[in-house]
Design an enzyme around this catalytic site. Structure first.
Site, PDB file in Angstrom:
ATOM      1  N   ARG A 111      -4.335  -4.757   6.413  1.00 13.50           N
ATOM      2  CA  ARG A 111      -3.870  -5.230   5.103  1.00 13.50           C
ATOM      3  C   ARG A 111      -2.995  -6.487   5.228  1.00 13.50           C
ATOM      4  O   ARG A 111      -2.978  -7.318   4.321  1.00 13.50           O
ATOM      5  CB  ARG A 111      -3.146  -4.106   4.366  1.00 13.50           C
ATOM      6  CG  ARG A 111      -4.076  -2.934   4.086  1.00 13.50           C
ATOM      7  CD  ARG A 111      -3.659  -2.088   2.925  1.00 13.50           C
ATOM      8  NE  ARG A 111      -4.388  -0.828   2.932  1.00 13.50           N
ATOM      9  CZ  ARG A 111      -5.630  -0.672   2.483  1.00 13.50           C
ATOM     10  NH1 ARG A 111      -6.278  -1.693   1.980  1.00 13.50           N
ATOM     11  NH2 ARG A 111      -6.218   0.519   2.539  1.00 13.50           N
ATOM     12  N   ASP A 133      -0.472   1.056  -0.818  1.00 17.26           N
ATOM     13  CA  ASP A 133      -1.230   0.207   0.101  1.00 17.26           C
ATOM     14  C   ASP A 133      -1.433  -1.202  -0.433  1.00 17.26           C
ATOM     15  O   ASP A 133      -1.818  -2.099   0.318  1.00 17.26           O
ATOM     16  CB  ASP A 133      -2.593   0.832   0.398  1.00 17.26           C
ATOM     17  CG  ASP A 133      -2.487   2.039   1.319  1.00 17.26           C
ATOM     18  OD1 ASP A 133      -1.547   2.067   2.140  1.00 17.26           O
ATOM     19  OD2 ASP A 133      -3.315   2.948   1.217  1.00 17.26           O
ATOM     20  N   GLY A 138      -4.658   6.725  10.224  1.00 13.90           N
ATOM     21  CA  GLY A 138      -3.637   7.729   9.951  1.00 13.90           C
ATOM     22  C   GLY A 138      -4.139   8.815   9.020  1.00 13.90           C
ATOM     23  O   GLY A 138      -3.783   9.990   9.161  1.00 13.90           O
ATOM     24  N   SER A 150     -10.194   6.762   0.769  1.00  9.14           N
ATOM     25  CA  SER A 150      -9.676   8.120   0.638  1.00  9.14           C
ATOM     26  C   SER A 150     -10.789   9.106   0.302  1.00  9.14           C
ATOM     27  O   SER A 150     -10.878  10.199   0.877  1.00  9.14           O
ATOM     28  CB  SER A 150      -8.605   8.182  -0.451  1.00  9.14           C
ATOM     29  OG  SER A 150      -7.499   7.377  -0.132  1.00  9.14           O
ATOM     30  N   ARG A 191     -12.622  12.242   2.686  1.00  7.27           N
ATOM     31  CA  ARG A 191     -12.677  13.612   2.176  1.00  7.27           C
ATOM     32  C   ARG A 191     -14.110  14.078   1.983  1.00  7.27           C
ATOM     33  O   ARG A 191     -14.415  15.264   2.178  1.00  7.27           O
ATOM     34  CB  ARG A 191     -11.866  13.704   0.880  1.00  7.27           C
ATOM     35  CG  ARG A 191     -10.345  13.598   1.126  1.00  7.27           C
ATOM     36  CD  ARG A 191      -9.573  13.229  -0.143  1.00  7.27           C
ATOM     37  NE  ARG A 191      -8.144  13.255   0.034  1.00  7.27           N
ATOM     38  CZ  ARG A 191      -7.427  12.279   0.602  1.00  7.27           C
ATOM     39  NH1 ARG A 191      -8.048  11.195   1.072  1.00  7.27           N
ATOM     40  NH2 ARG A 191      -6.114  12.371   0.688  1.00  7.27           N
ATOM     41  N   LYS A 242       3.670   2.407   7.915  1.00 10.09           N
ATOM     42  CA  LYS A 242       2.222   2.262   7.805  1.00 10.09           C
ATOM     43  C   LYS A 242       1.678   1.734   9.144  1.00 10.09           C
ATOM     44  O   LYS A 242       2.331   1.864  10.180  1.00 10.09           O
ATOM     45  CB  LYS A 242       1.885   1.337   6.626  1.00 10.09           C
ATOM     46  CG  LYS A 242       2.144   1.976   5.270  1.00 10.09           C
ATOM     47  CD  LYS A 242       1.118   3.056   4.982  1.00 10.09           C
ATOM     48  CE  LYS A 242       1.217   3.610   3.584  1.00 10.09           C
ATOM     49  NZ  LYS A 242       0.142   4.590   3.309  1.00 10.09           N
ATOM     50  N   ARG A 261       5.203  -2.844   7.155  1.00  6.79           N
ATOM     51  CA  ARG A 261       4.598  -3.850   6.279  1.00  6.79           C
ATOM     52  C   ARG A 261       5.631  -4.676   5.520  1.00  6.79           C
ATOM     53  O   ARG A 261       5.311  -5.780   5.078  1.00  6.79           O
ATOM     54  CB  ARG A 261       3.612  -3.174   5.316  1.00  6.79           C
ATOM     55  CG  ARG A 261       2.334  -2.766   6.013  1.00  6.79           C
ATOM     56  CD  ARG A 261       1.333  -2.116   5.091  1.00  6.79           C
ATOM     57  NE  ARG A 261       0.067  -1.900   5.806  1.00  6.79           N
ATOM     58  CZ  ARG A 261      -0.865  -1.048   5.423  1.00  6.79           C
ATOM     59  NH1 ARG A 261      -0.687  -0.319   4.332  1.00  6.79           N
ATOM     60  NH2 ARG A 261      -1.980  -0.913   6.123  1.00  6.79           N
ATOM     61  N   GLN A 270      -1.205  12.265   1.954  1.00  7.92           N
ATOM     62  CA  GLN A 270      -1.720  12.757   3.237  1.00  7.92           C
ATOM     63  C   GLN A 270      -1.082  14.095   3.612  1.00  7.92           C
ATOM     64  O   GLN A 270      -1.767  15.014   4.060  1.00  7.92           O
ATOM     65  CB  GLN A 270      -1.486  11.726   4.331  1.00  7.92           C
ATOM     66  CG  GLN A 270      -2.327  10.466   4.160  1.00  7.92           C
ATOM     67  CD  GLN A 270      -2.063   9.440   5.243  1.00  7.92           C
ATOM     68  OE1 GLN A 270      -1.224   9.630   6.118  1.00  7.92           O
ATOM     69  NE2 GLN A 270      -2.776   8.335   5.184  1.00  7.92           N
ATOM     70  N   SER A 312       3.683  11.772  -0.493  1.00  5.13           N
ATOM     71  CA  SER A 312       2.638  11.504   0.494  1.00  5.13           C
ATOM     72  C   SER A 312       1.407  12.336   0.185  1.00  5.13           C
ATOM     73  O   SER A 312       1.416  13.557   0.330  1.00  5.13           O
ATOM     74  CB  SER A 312       3.124  11.815   1.916  1.00  5.13           C
ATOM     75  OG  SER A 312       2.040  11.733   2.831  1.00  5.13           O
TER      76      SER A 312
END
Length: 446
Positions: free
Chosen positions: A402, A326, A101, A29, A33, A353, A357, A176, A174
């Site tokens: 994952r 996650d 994503g 993450s 960024r 995801k 999952r 995101q 979220s």
């Protein structure tokens, strides 16, 4: 649509205790960024510890395609010469997001307030993932979208200048979506506001403030209220990326379930909006000790020593879900070896995801002998009490890194080897995963 690489089946057999010290890749993450915000600053940003997985490299390629200069030095340090907020250029061809994503949703936000048109494409897995949750607020700000059926990729968007500031309450937890709106707000006149009823990872807020954006976060009865003032001028930064807690989670669980294990994971990001997996494992009885707790670049960090310990089933507190979404797949693995029943709910986000999952992990764990019951928002698992599982199955990973890594961890305490139908997707987030597993356990890789 880009073709997925040829499948790479891999057989994994248990090889006894895991022992040693590992350094996990940089936080994904924060890595994404760092590249995006550095590209929007005026001047040179440096980044040490960047995760060099395929997802992050897709972000780097996209920012280069829009005018930023991004280079990797021989010493592993990355430099980003930014173009300034509002300075991104029209990309000459479609932006290939691969499996990422995060890259897709955050870049959609970033471009929503730039006067350019961009087409996003991705691999087969990413092209199944819904983008509507980002399209809705960005459309309210003035961006226009032409998406594939169901709001999916391939997708073309046209940004608006000046975009329209909005106040938006997140309908689902979220980070995101929150980040996409804040990034759109960077080049939007006035104040853009996001209200977050359930806290999610706050890397965007921390890093935007560090880069000089005028941003406030306040509690309210409706949740966290985040406001950003547009037409920002971002200042370049020197960033040290902490280790990714999502990657560390695999070693925390592996060492917890394999008798005789003793593993120290160095430099793990301990941001409270990300460290739910440590809390959940400790509730189960895991022996996880935080050493050398410190702060690096505004983010809390520690070295985590984990030793094998008997785990007990728990009812996972649903409010932990946003801080470990996650990590649920590998938490399911821990639960499969615990004593008693684990009930893990509140995780419906797992359905959208890289794969579904919940369904994928229920099928995979059942195939190696675990007793699981799939529910709409999670899973109920009756553990072995520490005994090994049968193993011996070939696992469908659904192009999901994952799932592949979680089953590799489970294989460490199975009587027969476990085969992954495709280990290649692991490179999206943890290129050195299997060599690290080999070093810790001398595991048989074929």
């Amino acid at each position: 649509m880009p073709a997925h690489a040829p499948a790479r089946p891999l057989e994994i057999a248990a090889a006894g205790p895991l022992r040693g010290t590992v350094r996990v890749p940089g936080d994904k993450s924060i890595s994404h960024r760092s590249l995006m915000f550095g590209a929007l600053a005026i001047g040179r940003t440096t980044v040490d510890g960047l995760l060099e997985g395929e997802d992050v490299l897709a972000t780097a390629a996209a920012m280069r395609a829009m005018g930023a200069r991004i280079d990797r030095g021989d010493d592993g340090r990355w430099t980003i010469d930014g173009v300034g907020v509002g300075g991104l250029m029209q990309p000459e061809q479609a932006l290939d997001m691969g499996n990422s994503g995060t890259s897709t949703r955050l870049l959609m936000g970033l471009l929503a307030s730039h006067r350019l048109t961009a087409t996003f494409v991705g691999d087969a897995s990413l092209s199944k993932r819904p983008m509507g949750r980002v399209i809705e607020p960005l459309s309210a700000m003035g961006a226009e979208f032409t998406a594939s059926p169901g709001g999916r990729l391939p997708l073309t968007m046209r940004g608006l200048v000046p975009a329209v500031p909005i106040e938006y309450t997140l309908p689902v937890a979220s980070a995101q979506v929150k980040s996409a709106i804040l990034l759109a707000g960077l080049n939007t006149p006035g104040i853009t506001t996001v209200i977050e009823p359930v806290p999610t990872r706050d890397h965007s807020e921390r890093m935007l403030a560090g880069f000089g954006a005028e941003l406030t976060v306040e509690p309210s009865p409706a949740g966290r209220v985040i406001r950003i003032r547009g037409e920002a001028e971002l200042k370049p930064q020197s960033i040290v990326v902490p280790g990714d807690p999502s990657s560390a989670a695999f070693w925390l669980v592996a060492a917890s379930i394999v008798p005789g294990s003793d593993v120290t994971v160095l430099n793990v990001g301990m941001n409270p909006t990300r460290s739910g997996i440590v809390t959940a494992l400790r509730l189960m009885g895991a022996d996880i000790e935080a050493l050398a707790e410190r702060e690096v670049g505004g983010e809390p960090v520690a070295d985590l020593r984990v030793r094998h310990a008997p785990l007990s089933g728990i009812e996972v507190p649903p409010d932990l879900a946003p801080s470990m979404i996650d990590e649920y797949p590998v938490l399911f693995v821990a639960a499969a070896f615990a004593s008693g029943r684990t009930i893990a709910r509140g995780a419906e986000e797992l359905r959208v995801k890289e794969s579904d999952r919940i369904a994928a992990m229920a099928a995979a764990l059942s195939a190696i002998g675990a007793r699981v019951e799939e529910v709409e928002d999670g899973m109920i698992i009756d553990g072995t009490g520490g005994d090994p599982l049968a193993g011996g199955a070939t696992i469908t990973t659904h192009l999901d890194h994952r799932i592949a890594m979680s089953l590799s961890v489970a294989a460490q305490h199975c009587r027969a080897p476990v085969t992954l139908d495709d280990a290649a997707p692991v490179a999206t987030s943890y290129p050195g995963f299997f060599s690290t597993l080999d070093a810790l356990a001398g595991v048989a890789l074929k």
